[in-house]
Design a protein around this motif. Structure first.
Motif, PDB file in Angstrom:
ATOM      1  N   ALA A   1      18.695 -48.108 -41.947  1.00  0.00           N
ATOM      2  CA  ALA A   1      18.861 -48.461 -43.371  1.00  0.00           C
ATOM      3  C   ALA A   1      17.496 -48.479 -44.062  1.00  0.00           C
ATOM      4  CB  ALA A   1      19.543 -49.825 -43.486  1.00  0.00           C
ATOM      5  N   ALA A   2      16.948 -47.278 -44.283  1.00  0.00           N
ATOM      6  CA  ALA A   2      15.622 -47.179 -44.892  1.00  0.00           C
ATOM      7  C   ALA A   2      15.501 -45.893 -45.691  1.00  0.00           C
ATOM      8  CB  ALA A   2      14.542 -47.222 -43.819  1.00  0.00           C
ATOM      9  N   SER A   3      14.958 -46.002 -46.894  1.00  0.00           N
ATOM     10  CA  SER A   3      14.752 -44.821 -47.728  1.00  0.00           C
ATOM     11  C   SER A   3      13.279 -44.408 -47.793  1.00  0.00           C
ATOM     12  CB  SER A   3      15.293 -45.055 -49.135  1.00  0.00           C
ATOM     13  OG  SER A   3      14.730 -46.220 -49.692  1.00  0.00           O
ATOM     14  N   ARG A   4      12.395 -45.177 -47.125  1.00  0.00           N
ATOM     15  CA  ARG A   4      10.963 -44.854 -47.101  1.00  0.00           C
ATOM     16  C   ARG A   4      10.390 -45.125 -45.711  1.00  0.00           C
ATOM     17  NH1 ARG A   4       8.947 -43.813 -51.984  1.00  0.00           N
ATOM     18  NH2 ARG A   4      10.136 -44.443 -53.794  1.00  0.00           N
ATOM     19  N   THR A   5       9.238 -44.531 -45.455  1.00  0.00           N
ATOM     20  CA  THR A   5       8.483 -44.800 -44.240  1.00  0.00           C
ATOM     21  C   THR A   5       7.038 -45.114 -44.626  1.00  0.00           C
ATOM     22  OG1 THR A   5       7.754 -42.512 -43.885  1.00  0.00           O
ATOM     23  CG2 THR A   5       9.863 -43.161 -42.899  1.00  0.00           C
ATOM     24  N   THR A   6       6.275 -45.655 -43.684  1.00  0.00           N
ATOM     25  CA  THR A   6       4.838 -45.796 -43.903  1.00  0.00           C
ATOM     26  C   THR A   6       4.192 -44.508 -43.405  1.00  0.00           C
ATOM     27  OG1 THR A   6       4.724 -47.018 -41.815  1.00  0.00           O
ATOM     28  CG2 THR A   6       4.676 -48.313 -43.822  1.00  0.00           C
ATOM     29  N   ALA A   7       3.487 -43.823 -44.290  1.00  0.00           N
ATOM     30  CA  ALA A   7       2.869 -42.535 -43.951  1.00  0.00           C
ATOM     31  C   ALA A   7       1.670 -42.744 -43.034  1.00  0.00           C
ATOM     32  CB  ALA A   7       2.438 -41.820 -45.222  1.00  0.00           C
ATOM     33  N   THR A   8       1.420 -41.731 -42.201  1.00  0.00           N
ATOM     34  CA  THR A   8       0.250 -41.732 -41.321  1.00  0.00           C
ATOM     35  C   THR A   8      -0.528 -40.440 -41.526  1.00  0.00           C
ATOM     36  OG1 THR A   8       1.528 -40.753 -39.514  1.00  0.00           O
ATOM     37  CG2 THR A   8       1.349 -43.152 -39.552  1.00  0.00           C
TER      38      THR A   8
ATOM     39  N   VAL B   1      12.092 -40.827 -47.311  1.00  0.00           N
ATOM     40  CA  VAL B   1      12.519 -40.081 -46.130  1.00  0.00           C
ATOM     41  C   VAL B   1      13.166 -38.780 -46.585  1.00  0.00           C
ATOM     42  CG1 VAL B   1      12.817 -42.080 -44.629  1.00  0.00           C
ATOM     43  CG2 VAL B   1      14.732 -41.309 -46.005  1.00  0.00           C
ATOM     44  N   SER B   2      12.998 -37.746 -45.783  1.00  0.00           N
ATOM     45  CA  SER B   2      13.622 -36.464 -46.093  1.00  0.00           C
ATOM     46  C   SER B   2      13.785 -35.691 -44.798  1.00  0.00           C
ATOM     47  CB  SER B   2      12.760 -35.667 -47.083  1.00  0.00           C
ATOM     48  OG  SER B   2      11.499 -35.382 -46.521  1.00  0.00           O
ATOM     49  N   GLY B   3      14.589 -34.655 -44.836  1.00  0.00           N
ATOM     50  CA  GLY B   3      14.787 -33.811 -43.672  1.00  0.00           C
ATOM     51  C   GLY B   3      15.263 -34.596 -42.471  1.00  0.00           C
ATOM     52  N   GLY B   4      14.642 -34.332 -41.327  1.00  0.00           N
ATOM     53  CA  GLY B   4      15.034 -34.981 -40.081  1.00  0.00           C
ATOM     54  C   GLY B   4      14.738 -36.461 -40.038  1.00  0.00           C
ATOM     55  N   LEU B   5      13.844 -36.933 -40.910  1.00  0.00           N
ATOM     56  CA  LEU B   5      13.514 -38.364 -40.919  1.00  0.00           C
ATOM     57  C   LEU B   5      14.517 -39.199 -41.693  1.00  0.00           C
ATOM     58  CD1 LEU B   5       9.643 -38.209 -41.400  1.00  0.00           C
ATOM     59  CD2 LEU B   5      10.927 -38.592 -39.291  1.00  0.00           C
ATOM     60  N   ASP B   6      15.401 -38.572 -42.447  1.00  0.00           N
ATOM     61  CA  ASP B   6      16.401 -39.312 -43.222  1.00  0.00           C
ATOM     62  C   ASP B   6      17.555 -39.695 -42.302  1.00  0.00           C
ATOM     63  OD1 ASP B   6      18.156 -40.409 -45.025  1.00  0.00           O
ATOM     64  OD2 ASP B   6      18.082 -38.726 -46.427  1.00  0.00           O
ATOM     65  N   LEU B   7      17.581 -40.979 -41.960  1.00  0.00           N
ATOM     66  CA  LEU B   7      18.600 -41.497 -41.039  1.00  0.00           C
ATOM     67  C   LEU B   7      19.514 -42.506 -41.723  1.00  0.00           C
ATOM     68  CD1 LEU B   7      16.200 -42.014 -37.997  1.00  0.00           C
ATOM     69  CD2 LEU B   7      17.811 -40.122 -38.339  1.00  0.00           C
TER      70      LEU B   7
END
Length: 162
Positions: free
Chosen positions: A14-21, A34-40
């Motif tokens: 349940a997340a629409s964002r990540t912390t970028a690295t 999140v987009s593509g394969g990271l959108d869970l």
């Protein structure tokens, strides 16, 4: 272990964002959508996610409900219909798909109890504060001062579907 890998499991986070690295995996302070394969946000087969985005080792910025409190952060379901839910009041969830298991370090790291571990042989779902908060003023601080109390609540629910 002999059970295979986790790529045949379905995961929802349940997340629409990540912390970028950056390229060294240091947190940049950016919070991309999140987009593509990271959108869970919808249940997704891990094999499909890894095929699109590569192995996952990332902090997801959870979409916490207004008012805070505990909520369903993630749900993992195996092909045997056993599922695990992760409930938490934490703002982040580290998702790691076992990318380097059995591929790095001394061979003895991944052997024991009569089994050999393999790449993608496990998944970690770890409720947490966003990483590197001490260097990013917009993140919740991980610093605990004398006299302060730190408390959080996370738990797992296991189910067997009929």
């Amino acid at each position: 272990h002999q059970a295979g890998n986790v790529l045949d499991h379905v995961l929802m986070v349940a997340a629409s964002r990540t912390t970028a690295t950056d390229e060294t995996l240091a947190i940049t302070g950016e919070l991309p959508e999140v987009s593509g394969g990271l959108d869970l946000r919808e249940p997704r087969l891990l094999q499909e996610a890894v095929d699109k985005a590569g192995p996952i080792d990332r902090n997801y910025c959870l979409d916490r409900p207004a008012g805070g409190g505990e909520f369903l952060a993630a749900r993992l379901e195996g092909p045997n219909k056993v599922s695990m839910e992760v409930w938490t009041d934490q703002p982040g969830l580290q998702v790691f798909t076992g990318t380097n298991i059995g591929t790095t370090g001394p061979g003895t790291w991944w052997h024991g109890k009569g089994c050999d571990w393999q790449q993608f042989g496990a998944i970690c779902l770890e409720p947490q504060l966003w990483p590197d908060g001490v260097h990013h003023p917009d993140f919740q601080s991980p610093v605990l001062r004398p006299g302060e109390t730190y408390q959080h609540h996370s738990w797992h629910v296991f189910k067997v579907e009929e």
